[in-house]
Design a protein around this motif. Structure first.
Motif, short mmCIF file in Angstrom:
data_model
loop_
_atom_site.label_atom_id
_atom_site.label_comp_id
_atom_site.label_asym_id
_atom_site.label_seq_id
_atom_site.Cartn_x
_atom_site.Cartn_y
_atom_site.Cartn_z
N TRP A 333 0.83 -1.22 0.00
CA TRP A 333 0.00 0.00 0.00
C TRP A 333 0.86 1.26 0.00
CZ3 TRP A 333 -4.14 1.95 -1.70
CH2 TRP A 333 -4.69 3.11 -1.17
N ASP A 363 -2.43 -4.96 -1.58
CA ASP A 363 -3.46 -4.13 -0.94
C ASP A 363 -4.48 -3.65 -1.98
OD1 ASP A 363 -4.54 -1.83 0.94
OD2 ASP A 363 -3.20 -3.01 2.19
N ASP A 364 -5.15 -2.57 -1.66
CA ASP A 364 -6.27 -2.05 -2.45
C ASP A 364 -5.89 -1.80 -3.92
OD1 ASP A 364 -8.66 -0.91 -3.10
OD2 ASP A 364 -8.47 0.80 -1.74
N TRP A 408 -6.04 -7.80 -0.09
CA TRP A 408 -6.95 -6.91 0.64
C TRP A 408 -8.34 -7.00 0.05
CZ3 TRP A 408 -9.98 -2.91 -1.05
CH2 TRP A 408 -10.30 -1.85 -0.18
N ARG A 440 -15.42 8.37 2.53
CA ARG A 440 -14.39 7.97 1.55
C ARG A 440 -15.02 7.58 0.20
NH1 ARG A 440 -9.72 3.26 1.27
NH2 ARG A 440 -8.09 4.61 0.55
N LYS A 472 -6.65 -9.52 4.09
CA LYS A 472 -6.80 -8.32 4.92
C LYS A 472 -8.22 -7.81 4.70
CE LYS A 472 -4.88 -3.60 5.41
NZ LYS A 472 -3.86 -2.68 4.88
N ASP A 474 -10.89 -5.13 5.27
CA ASP A 474 -10.93 -3.71 5.65
C ASP A 474 -12.37 -3.19 5.69
OD1 ASP A 474 -9.98 -1.19 6.24
OD2 ASP A 474 -8.62 -1.07 4.54
N ASN A 476 -13.75 0.91 5.57
CA ASN A 476 -13.22 2.28 5.63
C ASN A 476 -14.26 3.39 5.77
OD1 ASN A 476 -10.32 2.12 5.57
ND2 ASN A 476 -10.58 1.11 3.61
N CYS A 522 -9.00 -4.86 9.59
CA CYS A 522 -8.52 -3.49 9.44
C CYS A 522 -9.78 -2.65 9.27
CB CYS A 522 -7.65 -3.42 8.18
SG CYS A 522 -7.16 -1.75 7.72
N SER A 524 -9.96 1.45 8.36
CA SER A 524 -9.24 2.73 8.35
C SER A 524 -8.16 2.69 9.42
CB SER A 524 -10.18 3.90 8.64
OG SER A 524 -11.21 3.95 7.72
N GLY A 525 -7.33 1.69 9.37
CA GLY A 525 -6.37 1.48 10.47
C GLY A 525 -7.10 0.73 11.57
N TRP A 541 -4.86 -4.70 11.89
CA TRP A 541 -4.00 -3.57 11.55
C TRP A 541 -4.23 -2.50 12.62
CZ3 TRP A 541 0.21 -1.92 10.26
CH2 TRP A 541 0.47 -0.71 9.60
N ASP A 544 -3.21 3.27 10.91
CA ASP A 544 -2.52 3.74 9.70
C ASP A 544 -1.31 4.58 10.07
OD1 ASP A 544 -4.10 2.52 7.83
OD2 ASP A 544 -5.39 4.25 7.46
#
Ligand code: GLA
Length: 757
Positions: A333, A363-364, A408, A440, A472, A474, A476, A522, A524-525, A541, A544
């Motif tokens: 990332w 990742d993304d 991710w 987001r 992972k 996530d 967000n 995860c 956003s962190g 995670w 961030d």
């Protein structure tokens, strides 16, 4: 150990006792929670005073009991309307909005193990459960309180079930999993608060009369307020004094209330946040609260952390990776963001493999039309323009490098610009007739609907079958535009909790179907760092923000409630991408290695000197990985402005020294003292030798390179370490170098390894 004697109930763990009794009028009274007392001790009756004090103008129970004031009693589960005007554990409406209930003792059961079935399932192996049923004096409304005792971990797990046997509906507004009435208010409250990139900062405040609430209304656990709270005596520190830790095993809107009454009683309540919450119980239906864990320590805060760490690893986490050494990963990332090709990824992976890293995380940006964060979420189909050989192809090439491969996903979300939204606009969380608010640039899928979770299970199952070892997961954005179109919901207030139950059932199905995949959560962190998520994925995670100064505080707060093996920590670039602070790669490693280590920076931009340093770090980490991931974490006494952490296994102890600022001309040696060192042992202490870069010293480089190069190798008795401590070699502080001079600088660290000889 659980016992019932006459009208008393005793729950004992190795170092704690919990006592209750049924009062003459049938109310379940709390008697004591604290250090261990043998249940047959003389004088237990004297722990609480009798009902011989009148509470001024308070409401008493009835004319025959003019000295029974529910407001003045310690209770196990309170309801409104019969004189207890403190916060209620349960608020349930019947007959058009009546809320008065008067629950009294009905029956009990003691079970080996535990048969409470809510997601996430917490194992009751080796534990015992006390189940006490209360029944309202008038209506067939039942409250079943459960207490599961985990002796070795000193943890008691609490929950409540509400059963409606009336002919009419019962509308739940507040349901607590735990109520704990303490007899005095001399406590301080510790909470773990923050926001994105500054999660779980520890705050400590004195309690005063009135109500203090820690909560989340973001739909998820949140980075604003974690569900972990600790009550500590004013004198309690990391290694001394009384404290009680409490944490809900829940990922949604939560609330922790602490109330000091006018009579100096202290009530603690944990619940799903009553904010917007409602649940309709029809005739014969029950509602089960999430579970809450609690632990008591007479010897400081570290002890509580150890109890929770062990409890989570032994009873909550289900993954087969819980006690396995977790791989050192490289995540692309912050190395590439959305700007990658297969070629670039493979170059990064092969450099990482040469440095000894074991898992490549894509990742993304690998799927659908995801070229930036405004589009593509929901379309979990590989983007062949970026990855011409697909996920299988990339995975095969990464495996050829000797690394594992994972990626991710953010399954709970949808972008307006996506094929999923075009096909199923009705799956987005939104209120008909209102424009939903983005976070987001994205929206939530309604996981309270089983057709949505079924679809996600199928889609993700196919992408998880493409030769991957890691995921992972996530999330967000937070919740807004609260609305459920689930046919099962009795009212809109069920949206929040039904969403979380949908998430748990999806995670449960996927982690069961793919037991060999290592999951990492995860949001956003660290927006959803909680015990419930750890039931499905043994690591998360942490934040961030990977700047080491911030990270010291974030990891400190997180470790109060969550095991080392659950903290995923990455060494990232300098200047740091969140705050532009510069730091040495050696110091970044020394902090990141307390937990599960990863790297997240463009290795291809580094010099061969830096790559060699990383290779040494990874080798060091692997050698001590078991201790760093599963050891017992403790704070050591600070000295001369430095913070010390230790982590200990049967084989060794590692100690981190961290200084925020390098002072000039202090004229002192800093002390290392280890109060828990074994007085009967002798320790060999070595230091992980850090590479000093030329730019760390600038013009002074030539002098340093010829003088300060001592390695550290000491032999010290445990008695010295625990009692007087030892003076560490001098720090560079303004005048010259001797061979033992240490160069730490601002945000500087050293890492020591101690072994018994
Ligand atoms: C979140 C995560 C990051 C990264 C990005 C990708 O911000 O916390 O680690 O995965 O999403 O979009």
């Amino acid at each position: 150990m659980i016992e019932k004697k006459d009208n008393w109930f005793f729950i004992s763990t190795e170092n704690s006792s919990y006592m209750m009794r049924v009062s003459p009028l049938g109310h379940l009274e709390h008697v004591f929670y604290g250090g261990y007392i043998v249940p047959s001790s003389y004088g237990l009756d004297l722990i609480r005073g009798g009902e011989d004090v009148r509470l001024g103008d308070g409401t008493y129970y009835d004319e025959e009991h003019q000295y029974t004031f529910l407001s003045g009693m310690l209770l196990e589960y309170s309801t409104p309307g019969k004189g207890d005007t403190r916060e209620s554990a349960l608020i349930a409406e019947y007959d058009g909005g009546l809320i008065t209930l008067d629950p009294v003792y009905d029956s009990y059961r003691i079970l080996e193990c535990k048969d409470y079935d809510v997601l996430p399932r917490v194992s009751g192996e080796g534990a015992e459960t006390l189940e006490i049923t209360l029944r309202d004096k008038v209506l067939p409304v039942f409250i079943i309180l459960r207490y599961t005792a985990y002796e070795a971990e000193d943890v008691i797990l609490r929950s409540a079930e509400i059963r409606n046997s009336m002919e009419s509906e019962l509308n739940l507004r507040t349901v607590s999993s735990l109520m704990l009435d303490l007899p005095d208010p001399e406590w301080e409250l510790l909470s773990y608060d923050g926001a994105w990139a500054r999660e779980r900062m520890e705050h400590r405040r004195k309690l005063s009369p009135g109500l203090t609430a820690i909560d989340s209304k973001l739909g998820f656990t949140s980075s604003e307020h974690n569900s972990l709270i600790i009550l500590a005596r004013p004198e309690t520190d990391d290694s001394h004094g009384e404290a009680i830790a409490i944490n809900q095993i829940y990922s949604g809107n939560h609330q922790e209330r602490v109330e000091v009454s006018p009579f100096g009683l202290c009530r603690v309540l944990t619940s799903i946040n009553p904010f917007g919450f409602g649940w309709v119980l029809r005739t014969g239906e029950s509602f089960r609260s999430p579970e809450t864990m609690m632990s008591y320590s007479a010897s400081g805060l570290d002890r509580l952390s150890t109890s929770f760490h062990r409890f989570i690893e032994n009873h909550v986490e289900k993954s087969r990776y819980v006690f396995r050494d977790r791989p050192v990963l490289i995540n692309n990332w912050e190395a590439t963001y959305f700007d990658f090709t297969e070629k670039k990824l493979l170059e990064l992976a092969s450099t990482a493999a040469e440095a000894g890293m074991e898992l490549f995380v894509l990742d993304d940006g690998w799927y659908g039309r995801r070229s930036d964060d405004t589009r593509g979420l929901g379309d979990w189909i590989v983007n062949r323009e970026k990855l011409p050989s697909g996920l299988e192809g990339l995975s095969g090439k990464i495996h050829e490098l000797g690394m594992r491969f994972g990626f991710w996903v953010e399954p709970e979300m949808v972008s307006e610009d996506s094929a999923l939204y075009e096909t199923h606009p009705e799956w987005m969380v939104r209120i008909p007739g209102r424009r939903p608010s983005p976070g987001r640039h994205q929206y939530l899928l309604d996981l309270s609907r089983s057709d949505v979770t079924d679809y996600l299970f199928q889609t993700l199952s196919s992408v998880f079958s493409s030769g991957i070892d890691y995921v992972k997961w996530d999330a967000n954005r937070n919740m807004s535009d609260y609305f459920t179109s689930s046919p099962d919901a009795g009212c809109q207030g069920e949206f929040f909790h039904r969403y979380i139950l949908g998430l748990y059932s999806l995670l449960d199905r996927l982690t069961t179907a793919f037991p060999d995949i290592l999951f990492e959560f995860c949001a956003s962190g660290g927006n959803r760092f909680d015990t419930a998520m750890l039931a499905f994925s043994p690591q998360g995670w942490t934040s961030d923000d990977t700047d080491l100064h911030e990270r010291m505080m974030i990891q400190h707060g997180t470790l109060r409630g969550y095991p080392l093996s659950s903290l995923s920590n990455h060494v990232t670039a300098s200047p740091n991408h969140q705050n532009l602070r510069k730091s040495s790669i050696e110091d970044r490693f020394n902090v990141a290695c307390f937990g599960v280590l990863g790297y997240e920076l463009n290795l291809l931009n580094l010099s061969s000197e830096e790559l060699a340093v990383i290779k040494d770090q990874v080798a060091f980490y692997k050698e001590h990985r078991h201790t760093l991931q599963h050891g017992t974490f403790r704070h050591l006494p600070s000295s001369d402005g430095a913070v010390f952490w230790s982590v200990e296994s049967d084989e060794e102890m590692l100690v981190l020294e961290y200084q925020e600022r390098n002072e000039v001309n202090t004229g002192r040696h800093r002390m290392l003292r280890i109060p828990h060192a074994d007085p009967d042992s002798v320790y060999r202490i070595t230091r992980r030798e850090k590479h000093i870069f030329r730019e760390d010293l600038g013009d002074l480089w030539p002098a340093y390179s010829s003088v300060a190069h001592d390695t550290l190798d000491l032999t010290v008795s445990g008695a010295v370490l625990r009692t007087s401590g030892i003076a560490l070699p001098p720090l560079f502080m303004g005048r010259g170098f001797v061979p033992s001079t240490r160069v730490l600088g601002d945000n500087g660290t050293d890492l020591y390894v101690l072994r018994k000889i």
